[in-house]
Design a protein around this motif. Structure first.
Motif, PDB file in Angstrom:
ATOM      1  N   LEU A  95      -4.597   8.221  27.026  1.00 27.21           N
ATOM      2  CA  LEU A  95      -4.625   8.628  28.649  1.00 27.21           C
ATOM      3  C   LEU A  95      -5.238  10.194  28.590  1.00 27.21           C
ATOM      4  O   LEU A  95      -5.364  10.720  27.142  1.00 27.21           O
ATOM      5  CB  LEU A  95      -3.185   8.791  28.935  1.00 27.21           C
ATOM      6  CG  LEU A  95      -2.415   7.332  28.925  1.00 27.21           C
ATOM      7  CD1 LEU A  95      -1.092   7.449  29.023  1.00 27.21           C
ATOM      8  CD2 LEU A  95      -2.992   6.879  30.457  1.00 27.21           C
ATOM      9  N   ASP A  97      -3.887  12.901  28.358  1.00 30.34           N
ATOM     10  CA  ASP A  97      -3.285  13.884  27.798  1.00 30.34           C
ATOM     11  C   ASP A  97      -2.772  13.439  26.377  1.00 30.34           C
ATOM     12  O   ASP A  97      -2.070  14.165  25.725  1.00 30.34           O
ATOM     13  CB  ASP A  97      -1.733  13.780  28.612  1.00 30.34           C
ATOM     14  CG  ASP A  97      -0.993  12.669  28.724  1.00 30.34           C
ATOM     15  OD1 ASP A  97      -1.326  11.709  28.048  1.00 30.34           O
ATOM     16  OD2 ASP A  97      -0.232  12.808  29.517  1.00 30.34           O
ATOM     17  N   ASN A  99      -1.608  10.649  25.103  1.00 28.69           N
ATOM     18  CA  ASN A  99      -0.679   9.599  24.909  1.00 28.69           C
ATOM     19  C   ASN A  99      -1.477   7.986  24.908  1.00 28.69           C
ATOM     20  O   ASN A  99      -2.559   7.857  25.422  1.00 28.69           O
ATOM     21  CB  ASN A  99       0.217   9.388  26.133  1.00 28.69           C
ATOM     22  CG  ASN A  99       1.363  10.577  25.962  1.00 28.69           C
ATOM     23  OD1 ASN A  99       2.192  10.592  24.937  1.00 28.69           O
ATOM     24  ND2 ASN A  99       1.340  11.279  27.026  1.00 28.69           N
ATOM     25  N   TYR A 114       3.098   1.563  25.931  1.00 29.21           N
ATOM     26  CA  TYR A 114       2.902   2.970  26.126  1.00 29.21           C
ATOM     27  C   TYR A 114       3.441   3.833  25.020  1.00 29.21           C
ATOM     28  O   TYR A 114       4.913   3.956  25.168  1.00 29.21           O
ATOM     29  CB  TYR A 114       3.364   3.529  27.490  1.00 29.21           C
ATOM     30  CG  TYR A 114       3.378   5.158  27.766  1.00 29.21           C
ATOM     31  CD1 TYR A 114       2.117   5.947  27.725  1.00 29.21           C
ATOM     32  CD2 TYR A 114       4.552   5.645  27.882  1.00 29.21           C
ATOM     33  CE1 TYR A 114       2.418   7.080  28.226  1.00 29.21           C
ATOM     34  CE2 TYR A 114       4.770   7.198  27.765  1.00 29.21           C
ATOM     35  CZ  TYR A 114       3.544   7.666  27.731  1.00 29.21           C
ATOM     36  OH  TYR A 114       3.545   8.927  28.203  1.00 29.21           O
ATOM     37  N   ASP A 212      -7.131   8.947  40.249  1.00 29.01           N
ATOM     38  CA  ASP A 212      -5.591   9.137  40.184  1.00 29.01           C
ATOM     39  C   ASP A 212      -5.200   9.142  41.643  1.00 29.01           C
ATOM     40  O   ASP A 212      -6.182   9.232  42.561  1.00 29.01           O
ATOM     41  CB  ASP A 212      -5.493  10.769  39.940  1.00 29.01           C
ATOM     42  CG  ASP A 212      -4.188  11.115  39.859  1.00 29.01           C
ATOM     43  OD1 ASP A 212      -3.305  11.053  40.974  1.00 29.01           O
ATOM     44  OD2 ASP A 212      -3.456  11.580  38.641  1.00 29.01           O
ATOM     45  N   THR A 239       2.002  10.215  32.682  1.00 28.37           N
ATOM     46  CA  THR A 239       1.398  11.538  32.321  1.00 28.37           C
ATOM     47  C   THR A 239       1.939  12.434  33.214  1.00 28.37           C
ATOM     48  O   THR A 239       2.441  12.313  34.053  1.00 28.37           O
ATOM     49  CB  THR A 239      -0.133  11.119  32.686  1.00 28.37           C
ATOM     50  OG1 THR A 239      -0.159  11.255  34.051  1.00 28.37           O
ATOM     51  CG2 THR A 239      -0.922  10.078  32.355  1.00 28.37           C
ATOM     52  N   GLU A 240       1.900  13.728  32.771  1.00 27.93           N
ATOM     53  CA  GLU A 240       2.140  14.837  33.303  1.00 27.93           C
ATOM     54  C   GLU A 240       1.928  14.929  34.589  1.00 27.93           C
ATOM     55  O   GLU A 240       2.796  15.532  35.698  1.00 27.93           O
ATOM     56  CB  GLU A 240       2.000  16.472  32.619  1.00 27.93           C
ATOM     57  CG  GLU A 240       2.702  16.348  31.095  1.00 27.93           C
ATOM     58  CD  GLU A 240       2.276  17.416  30.370  1.00 27.93           C
ATOM     59  OE1 GLU A 240       1.493  18.311  30.780  1.00 27.93           O
ATOM     60  OE2 GLU A 240       2.738  17.691  29.256  1.00 27.93           O
TER      61      GLU A 240
END
Length: 313
Positions: A95, A97, A99, A114, A212, A239-240
């Motif tokens: 991802l 970020d 992850n 995940y 997004d 995700t953040e």
């Protein structure tokens, strides 16, 4: 307590023993029937090494399980006695970020993980399908409430089961936009998942947007239904940046993007008072539907929140 192997099993059928005594990630979509049988939730190591179907039907035994867990993380002292199938990683991607998302195969099932947490699998799709049923109830082909050309937006492609059900419900003509952040997830739906769902992305009604969800709203497009299945809860985001999907600003975008009489539906892994509050503050009427992972489960840990705008006073 360790359970001895049944004497009737052949050498090839003899179970493998896996044991873990640690803090583990919990698969939030494991069937309730297995949680009940084991006295608690199962961790990823159990998911990876245990066949939930044929092995248990063949008479393999689960040992006593002492421990505790919740929908996301817990501690367990787990001993399992069950025949196993290989847990094969098919692909993985990062991802934005950092992850990790990974796709695995075990027997005939595909599993999406995940960071080693099982997000979903092809054997547990009931609540994802019900997201479509509840969110598109006014758009069903033949219904008096169906617009001439329904428009639906799905936030999160996942394994495609919500998209599949929407296409089954709304008929033609229709447009179903799908916002998906990860290109690799789209490719998995074009390749590995075709065996389970068919060529959903080749359907002329389907329009996949690599973006997004937040960035897909506010450009003037409006929808009769918006369905969102991205995070477990606002407090457990993938995700953040997904924290933006629960802000007052995003609620305004949702309001502006719904046609009159339109429906907004969120999938949540567990009850989410924070989401409820955000939707109500934004002026939505809210209905909460408890949901099982599998249609035959008695436990209903998941929630689908169906929201409609309050009529103008």
């Amino acid at each position: 307590m360790l359970v001895e192997s049944p004497k009737t099993l052949s050498e090839e059928e003899k179970p493998s023993l896996k044991r873990t005594n640690s803090t583990i990630n919990i698969c939030h979509r494991i069937p309730g029937i297995l949680r009940a049988a084991c006295g608690g939730d199962l961790g990823r190591e159990s998911v990876a090494d245990t066949n939930f179907g044929d092995s248990c039907q063949q008479g393999a035994l689960w040992s006593g399980v002492g421990g505790r867990g919740n929908a996301l993380v817990g501690e367990a002292d787990l001993t399992i006695l069950c025949p196993v199938k290989d847990y094969i990683q098919l692909d993985q991607t990062s991802l934005p970020d950092g992850n990790l998302l990974a796709l695995y195969q075990q027997g005939g099932d595909l599993i999406l993980e995940y960071n080693d947490l099982v997000l979903m699998s092809t054997s547990l799709t009931w609540s994802e399908q019900m997201l479509a049923d509840l969110g598109c109830i006014d758009l069903v082909e033949g219904a008096a409430t169906r617009p001439e050309h329904p428009r639906v937006l799905i936030g999160g492609l996942g394994m495609g089961f919500t998209l599949k059900r929407v296409l089954e419900l709304v008929g033609s003509p229709a447009t179903v936009d799908v916002a998906e952040l990860m290109n690799r997830v789209i490719e998995w739906n074009r390749t590995y998942l075709v065996e389970h769902n068919g060529a959903l992305l080749d359907d002329p009604r389907t329009n996949v947007i690599l973006a997004d969800l937040f960035d897909c709203l506010g450009d003037g497009d409006t929808y009769d239904a918006i369905l969102i299945d991205i995070d477990d809860t606002p407090d457990a985001v993938i995700t953040e940046d997904n924290a933006n999907l629960y802000t007052p600003a995003f609620m305004v975008l949702l309001r502006e993007s719904l046609n009159p009489g339109g429906c907004l539906a969120y999938w949540m892994a567990i009850p989410s008072p924070r989401l409820e509050m955000a939707l109500k503050k934004a002026g939505f009427n809210l209905e909460e539907y408890p949901m099982p992972s599998h249609k035959d489960d008695e436990e209903m840990p998941h929630r689908i929140y169906v929201a409609r705008l309050n009529p103008p006073s």
